[in-house]
Motif scaffolding. Structure first.
Motif, PDB file in Angstrom:
ATOM      1  N   SER A   1       0.838  -1.228  -0.189  1.00  0.00           N
ATOM      2  CA  SER A   1      -0.076  -0.007   0.090  1.00  0.00           C
ATOM      3  C   SER A   1       0.861   1.284  -0.021  1.00  0.00           C
ATOM      4  O   SER A   1       0.228   2.477  -0.019  1.00  0.00           O
ATOM      5  CB  SER A   1      -0.989   0.032   1.120  1.00  0.00           C
ATOM      6  OG  SER A   1      -0.232   0.068   2.567  1.00  0.00           O
ATOM      7  N   THR A   2       2.274   1.251   0.098  1.00  0.00           N
ATOM      8  CA  THR A   2       2.918   2.334  -0.020  1.00  0.00           C
ATOM      9  C   THR A   2       2.919   2.956  -1.236  1.00  0.00           C
ATOM     10  O   THR A   2       2.967   2.392  -2.516  1.00  0.00           O
ATOM     11  CB  THR A   2       4.467   1.905   0.223  1.00  0.00           C
ATOM     12  OG1 THR A   2       4.424   1.277   1.586  1.00  0.00           O
ATOM     13  CG2 THR A   2       5.493   2.744   0.319  1.00  0.00           C
ATOM     14  N   VAL A   3       3.144   4.322  -1.396  1.00  0.00           N
ATOM     15  CA  VAL A   3       2.957   5.167  -2.510  1.00  0.00           C
ATOM     16  C   VAL A   3       4.401   5.385  -2.858  1.00  0.00           C
ATOM     17  O   VAL A   3       4.991   5.861  -2.000  1.00  0.00           O
ATOM     18  CB  VAL A   3       2.192   6.426  -2.235  1.00  0.00           C
ATOM     19  CG1 VAL A   3       2.072   7.270  -3.690  1.00  0.00           C
ATOM     20  CG2 VAL A   3       0.365   5.925  -2.030  1.00  0.00           C
ATOM     21  N   ASP A   4       4.874   5.357  -4.190  1.00  0.00           N
ATOM     22  CA  ASP A   4       6.419   5.682  -4.548  1.00  0.00           C
ATOM     23  C   ASP A   4       6.312   7.117  -5.564  1.00  0.00           C
ATOM     24  O   ASP A   4       5.598   7.020  -6.532  1.00  0.00           O
ATOM     25  CB  ASP A   4       6.798   4.416  -5.475  1.00  0.00           C
ATOM     26  CG  ASP A   4       8.185   4.682  -5.741  1.00  0.00           C
ATOM     27  OD1 ASP A   4       8.669   5.809  -5.327  1.00  0.00           O
ATOM     28  OD2 ASP A   4       8.811   3.757  -6.775  1.00  0.00           O
ATOM     29  N   LEU A   5       6.849   8.015  -4.955  1.00  0.00           N
ATOM     30  CA  LEU A   5       7.036   9.269  -5.629  1.00  0.00           C
ATOM     31  C   LEU A   5       8.459   9.644  -5.903  1.00  0.00           C
ATOM     32  O   LEU A   5       8.798  10.673  -6.105  1.00  0.00           O
ATOM     33  CB  LEU A   5       6.184  10.277  -5.004  1.00  0.00           C
ATOM     34  CG  LEU A   5       4.693  10.105  -4.918  1.00  0.00           C
ATOM     35  CD1 LEU A   5       4.040  11.468  -3.927  1.00  0.00           C
ATOM     36  CD2 LEU A   5       4.252  10.251  -6.115  1.00  0.00           C
TER      37      LEU A   5
END
Length: 190
Positions: A146-150
């Motif tokens: 569920s981690t968002v990678d930016l």
């Protein structure tokens, strides 16, 4: 202006040699007893005795500058259209600290554990940083989906916007932590 602590005798000799090459008649810096080459000294009480911004401001004043607020603030622009909407409750995590000192980096496995715990407490982990953080982000996401990678996807103004909206920011000693502090977000620097 020498903005480094003269932690070692070797470092003090190095800075003294560099300063001599400039020929400057005024040399301001922190003095812990090793700053004999400084013409304008600011007493160095050591790491942690004062905030680094206070030390640096005082060195600038010793060099002829005017006193200013030691806590910089950054104006935060609106979010960019190409970035995903930020989750309502998120924590920004920056695992890479740049090429200057890899010794400052925490092991990626610990960041994965951190992301998992952040998620368990109801926050979405958002990984930020430059291209140097991408492989670490991939490893963290493989553990916490569920981690968002930016990583590598924000300009500095966009990063400031994101950090200002985060509930808190965690990472190593690097630019991102300083930027988070400048926009007023709580920071844990590892």
């Amino acid at each position: 202006v020498v903005l480094h602590h003269l932690t070692t005798a070797f470092g003090a000799r190095k800075f003294a040699a560099l300063v001599r090459t400039t020929g400057s008649p005024l040399v301001a810096g922190l003095d812990n007893g090793r700053g004999t080459f400084l013409t304008n000294r600011v007493l160095d009480h050591g790491f942690g005795a004062r905030h680094e911004t206070e030390y640096m401001r005082d060195v600038a004043v010793a060099a002829g500058g005017v006193p200013v607020d030691a806590s910089p603030r950054v104006a935060v622009p609106a979010a960019a259209d190409h970035l995903p909407a930020f989750p309502e409750r998120f924590a920004a995590i920056y695992p890479a600290t740049g090429a200057f000192s890899r010794a400052r980096e925490w092991p990626v496995e610990r960041y994965a554990t951190l992301a998992r715990r952040v998620r368990e407490r109801g926050f979405t982990p958002v990984i930020v940083g430059g291209d140097d953080a991408r492989s670490m982000a991939t490893r963290i996401i493989s553990d916490v989906r569920s981690t968002v990678d930016l990583t590598g996807r924000t300009s500095i103004p966009e990063l400031a916007t994101l950090l200002a909206q985060a509930h808190f920011v965690v990472g190593g000693d690097s630019f991102i932590g300083h930027l988070a502090a400048a926009v007023g977000t709580p920071v844990v620097a590892i």
